[in-house]
Design a protein around this motif. Structure first.
Motif, PDB file in Angstrom:
ATOM      1  N   GLN A 186       0.805  -1.216   0.000  1.00  0.00           N
ATOM      2  CA  GLN A 186       0.000   0.000   0.000  1.00  0.00           C
ATOM      3  C   GLN A 186       0.839   1.267   0.000  1.00  0.00           C
ATOM      4  O   GLN A 186       0.410   2.309  -0.491  1.00  0.00           O
ATOM      5  CB  GLN A 186      -0.946   0.000   1.210  1.00  0.00           C
ATOM      6  N   THR A 237       3.823   1.581  -1.397  1.00  0.00           N
ATOM      7  CA  THR A 237       4.769   1.601  -2.523  1.00  0.00           C
ATOM      8  C   THR A 237       4.601   2.846  -3.376  1.00  0.00           C
ATOM      9  O   THR A 237       5.583   3.536  -3.716  1.00  0.00           O
ATOM     10  CB  THR A 237       4.600   0.343  -3.390  1.00  0.00           C
ATOM     11  N   ALA A 238       3.353   3.163  -3.726  1.00  0.00           N
ATOM     12  CA  ALA A 238       3.111   4.332  -4.576  1.00  0.00           C
ATOM     13  C   ALA A 238       3.498   5.618  -3.857  1.00  0.00           C
ATOM     14  O   ALA A 238       4.065   6.541  -4.470  1.00  0.00           O
ATOM     15  CB  ALA A 238       1.642   4.383  -4.993  1.00  0.00           C
ATOM     16  N   LEU A 239       3.200   5.695  -2.552  1.00  0.00           N
ATOM     17  CA  LEU A 239       3.582   6.874  -1.765  1.00  0.00           C
ATOM     18  C   LEU A 239       5.099   7.032  -1.761  1.00  0.00           C
ATOM     19  O   LEU A 239       5.623   8.139  -1.930  1.00  0.00           O
ATOM     20  CB  LEU A 239       3.063   6.748  -0.338  1.00  0.00           C
ATOM     21  N   GLU A 240       5.818   5.942  -1.590  1.00  0.00           N
ATOM     22  CA  GLU A 240       7.287   5.999  -1.582  1.00  0.00           C
ATOM     23  C   GLU A 240       7.822   6.497  -2.912  1.00  0.00           C
ATOM     24  O   GLU A 240       8.741   7.331  -2.953  1.00  0.00           O
ATOM     25  CB  GLU A 240       7.858   4.613  -1.265  1.00  0.00           C
ATOM     26  N   GLU A 241       7.260   6.044  -3.998  1.00  0.00           N
ATOM     27  CA  GLU A 241       7.731   6.468  -5.321  1.00  0.00           C
ATOM     28  C   GLU A 241       7.498   7.954  -5.539  1.00  0.00           C
ATOM     29  O   GLU A 241       8.360   8.663  -6.069  1.00  0.00           O
ATOM     30  CB  GLU A 241       7.028   5.641  -6.400  1.00  0.00           C
ATOM     31  N   ARG A 242       6.327   8.441  -5.122  1.00  0.00           N
ATOM     32  CA  ARG A 242       6.046   9.870  -5.302  1.00  0.00           C
ATOM     33  C   ARG A 242       6.971  10.721  -4.441  1.00  0.00           C
ATOM     34  O   ARG A 242       7.478  11.761  -4.883  1.00  0.00           O
ATOM     35  CB  ARG A 242       4.584  10.166  -4.960  1.00  0.00           C
ATOM     36  N   CYS A 243       7.202  10.297  -3.205  1.00  0.00           N
ATOM     37  CA  CYS A 243       8.084  11.063  -2.324  1.00  0.00           C
ATOM     38  C   CYS A 243       9.522  11.021  -2.816  1.00  0.00           C
ATOM     39  O   CYS A 243      10.237  12.024  -2.760  1.00  0.00           O
ATOM     40  CB  CYS A 243       8.003  10.515  -0.893  1.00  0.00           C
ATOM     41  N   GLU A 268       1.121  15.347   0.383  1.00  0.00           N
ATOM     42  CA  GLU A 268       0.271  14.156   0.382  1.00  0.00           C
ATOM     43  C   GLU A 268      -0.810  14.215   1.455  1.00  0.00           C
ATOM     44  O   GLU A 268      -1.591  13.285   1.595  1.00  0.00           O
ATOM     45  CB  GLU A 268       1.129  12.901   0.606  1.00  0.00           C
ATOM     46  N   GLU A 316       5.208   2.160   6.968  1.00  0.00           N
ATOM     47  CA  GLU A 316       5.493   3.571   6.726  1.00  0.00           C
ATOM     48  C   GLU A 316       6.852   3.951   7.297  1.00  0.00           C
ATOM     49  O   GLU A 316       7.608   4.718   6.685  1.00  0.00           O
ATOM     50  CB  GLU A 316       4.402   4.426   7.368  1.00  0.00           C
TER      51      GLU A 316
END
Length: 240
Positions: free
Chosen positions: A125, A127-133, A158, A194
């Motif tokens: 879940q 993974t996408a947040l990590e890529e954007r950051c 975010e 997280e």
């Protein structure tokens, strides 16, 4: 005294709007998709003018939007009817069952797959947040504290309302909002996933000191200061 007329030359305050009527207007628009003031008035047993007071207030607050109703035939004289619909901002204020649904889903995963499956789901879940950051931190350099400041800005974008501060032993990343706090209160794997993302993004081991999911006011993560080779930090002791 209550109900007495205003003195000459003084404009009386307008009567407050009935919150219950606004809620009924919102409910009707949610059910019907769109409606005119006249149609809402008929459904609520109110005059169109009375309904328009609520619609005008909701327009000013960005809760509804209006447009002319398409003319599907001959129309008499007068202004074309305007239809009102709820905005996305209004829908966000309505009750949601997302937390309950997410919790139920994770309980099902835990029951059928065990804690490890929950942890794997949590990692997927974020993974996408990590890529954007990571993309937002591309020019932050290698220093963990500088990266923490860049990460705080990325997390704020975010919706985490984050900030980074420097302390004697390094730095702290503080998140004042957690979108999954209610679910994470039962499934700590979400916080752990997280934390691992934060560690990878700042490039050093970090330690969670507090979480909103655990009842704390802020999610606080400690980021140790970098110790250069051959140097000794003030908090290190020589052990004999």
């Amino acid at each position: 005294m209550p109900g007495a007329p205003a003195p000459d030359g003084v404009q009386a305050c307008p009567a407050p709007l009935d919150v219950r009527t606004r809620d009924r207007v919102t409910e009707l628009l949610l059910q019907q998709g769109s409606a005119t003031a006249t149609e809402l008035g008929v459904a609520l047993g109110l005059s169109p003018a009375g309904v328009r007071r609520h619609l005008d207030a909701m327009l000013a607050e960005g809760l509804v939007e209006s447009r002319e109703r398409p003319d599907r035939g001959r129309r008499g004289r007068g202004r074309p009817a305007r239809v009102f619909t709820l905005t996305a901002a209004a829908r966000e204020t309505l009750p949601h069952t997302y937390d309950g649904l997410a919790t139920a889903a994770l309980r099902w995963i835990a029951e059928h797959g065990g804690p490890a499956e929950v942890a794997e789901f949590a990692a997927a879940q974020v993974t996408a947040l990590e890529e954007r950051c990571r993309a937002a931190m591309a020019e932050a350099g290698e220093d963990p504290l500088a990266r923490a400041e860049a990460l705080a800005r990325a997390l704020t974008a975010e919706g985490y309302a984050a900030g980074a501060t420097t302390i004697a032993t390094g730095g702290q990343l503080c998140q004042h909002h957690c979108p999954v706090a209610h679910v994470a209160a039962e499934f700590s794997q979400l916080c752990e996933a997280e934390t691992e993302v934060i560690s990878r993004l700042v490039g050093t081991h970090v330690q969670r000191l507090a979480t909103i999911a655990n009842g704390d006011g802020v999610c606080t993560t400690h980021i140790p200061a970098r110790v250069e080779p051959g140097a000794r930090s003030d908090r290190q002791r020589i052990v004999r």
